[in-house]
Design a protein around this motif. Structure first.
Motif, PDB file in Angstrom:
ATOM      1  N   ASN A  72     -48.775 -22.467  38.716  1.00  0.00           N
ATOM      2  CA  ASN A  72     -49.336 -23.757  39.092  1.00  0.00           C
ATOM      3  C   ASN A  72     -48.193 -24.572  39.671  1.00  0.00           C
ATOM      4  OD1 ASN A  72     -50.307 -26.330  39.352  1.00  0.00           O
ATOM      5  ND2 ASN A  72     -51.263 -26.407  37.350  1.00  0.00           N
ATOM      6  N   ASP A  73     -48.214 -24.717  40.981  1.00  0.00           N
ATOM      7  CA  ASP A  73     -47.121 -25.436  41.628  1.00  0.00           C
ATOM      8  C   ASP A  73     -47.566 -26.795  42.161  1.00  0.00           C
ATOM      9  OD1 ASP A  73     -48.539 -24.837  43.920  1.00  0.00           O
ATOM     10  OD2 ASP A  73     -47.033 -23.497  44.753  1.00  0.00           O
ATOM     11  N   GLY A  74     -48.600 -27.356  41.545  1.00  0.00           N
ATOM     12  CA  GLY A  74     -49.079 -28.660  41.969  1.00  0.00           C
ATOM     13  C   GLY A  74     -50.069 -28.585  43.117  1.00  0.00           C
ATOM     14  N   GLU A  75     -50.047 -27.483  43.837  1.00  0.00           N
ATOM     15  CA  GLU A  75     -50.956 -27.291  44.962  1.00  0.00           C
ATOM     16  C   GLU A  75     -51.830 -26.054  44.767  1.00  0.00           C
ATOM     17  OE1 GLU A  75     -50.649 -26.654  49.808  1.00  0.00           O
ATOM     18  OE2 GLU A  75     -48.850 -27.119  48.670  1.00  0.00           O
ATOM     19  N   ASN A 100     -44.169 -23.684  45.062  1.00  0.00           N
ATOM     20  CA  ASN A 100     -43.514 -24.910  45.524  1.00  0.00           C
ATOM     21  C   ASN A 100     -42.685 -25.506  44.397  1.00  0.00           C
ATOM     22  OD1 ASN A 100     -44.908 -24.944  48.031  1.00  0.00           O
ATOM     23  ND2 ASN A 100     -46.683 -25.866  47.051  1.00  0.00           N
ATOM     24  N   SER A 101     -41.769 -26.378  44.772  1.00  0.00           N
ATOM     25  CA  SER A 101     -41.055 -27.206  43.814  1.00  0.00           C
ATOM     26  C   SER A 101     -41.941 -28.403  43.498  1.00  0.00           C
ATOM     27  CB  SER A 101     -39.734 -27.682  44.431  1.00  0.00           C
ATOM     28  OG  SER A 101     -39.141 -28.668  43.628  1.00  0.00           O
ATOM     29  N   VAL A 102     -42.025 -28.762  42.231  1.00  0.00           N
ATOM     30  CA  VAL A 102     -42.818 -29.919  41.813  1.00  0.00           C
ATOM     31  C   VAL A 102     -41.904 -30.891  41.073  1.00  0.00           C
ATOM     32  CG1 VAL A 102     -44.768 -30.687  40.401  1.00  0.00           C
ATOM     33  CG2 VAL A 102     -44.902 -28.503  41.584  1.00  0.00           C
ATOM     34  N   ASP A 103     -41.885 -32.139  41.507  1.00  0.00           N
ATOM     35  CA  ASP A 103     -41.101 -33.187  40.843  1.00  0.00           C
ATOM     36  C   ASP A 103     -39.639 -32.792  40.618  1.00  0.00           C
ATOM     37  OD1 ASP A 103     -43.359 -34.822  40.710  1.00  0.00           O
ATOM     38  OD2 ASP A 103     -43.964 -33.972  38.774  1.00  0.00           O
TER      39      ASP A 103
END
Length: 178
Positions: A72-75, A100-103
């Motif tokens: 779960n990468d925010g997207e 993806n990178s998240v925060d």
């Protein structure tokens, strides 16, 4: 005529791993709820393979474990499952997209290990060796002692990331209490 020999529920580990959780992989005529290959890839996303083996405390490959991948990468939210028992060298492999990178966190996926002898499954994270700068800034990765961080960083080899899991011993993978 030769008959194909399949495991029966009493020969599998835990909650009927091969029979109920990864049936197609083991030759059963049941539909898989999940596989190790992402079926629909969002356009423009890099497909990666994460591949490895699971080793016991004597550095012997564990031939009958099951691995789940949660991402779960925010997207994107992805889930995959793979049993090591159908591969001749007992490896696991997942095809997914690079998270993806998240925060400000480094990209990672979560792996959950299920295997014989474990009453509770083990959680670990997979970080990526080519994310050096984000890895340096990641709070969770940096909460792990520096000398053990390499146990949760997959090494890039071509288009594949190699990530071996060691259940015990001097190379023991860092596992997280969830």
């Amino acid at each position: 005529m030769s008959a194909k020999m399949l495991q029966t529920p009493s020969q599998t580990v835990g909650p009927y791993f091969a029979y109920g959780l990864t049936p197609k992989q083991y030759g059963y005529d049941f539909k898989n709820l999940s596989t190790n290959i992402l079926e629909s890839v969002p356009e423009g996303k890099e497909i990666i393979t994460i591949k490895g083996k699971i080793f016991d405390g004597e550095n012997k490959v564990i031939p009958d474990a099951m691995i789940e991948l949660w991402q779960n990468d925010g997207e994107h939210n992805f889930f995959g499952r793979f049993g090591t028992g159908s591969e001749s060298d007992s490896h696991f492999a997942f095809q997914t997209i690079k998270p993806n990178s998240v925060d400000g966190q480094a990209p990672f996926v979560t792996l959950i290990v299920f295997m014989r002898g474990q009453l509770i499954h083990s959680y670990t994270r997979v970080y990526f060796s080519d994310e050096t700068e984000l890895n340096r800034q990641d709070f969770v990765l940096n909460s792990v002692p520096a000398e053990r961080q390499q146990t949760i960083i997959a090494q890039k080899k071509g288009s594949c990331y190699v990530f071996n899991i060691y259940m015990q011993g001097k190379n023991e993978t860092v596992f997280f209490e969830i």
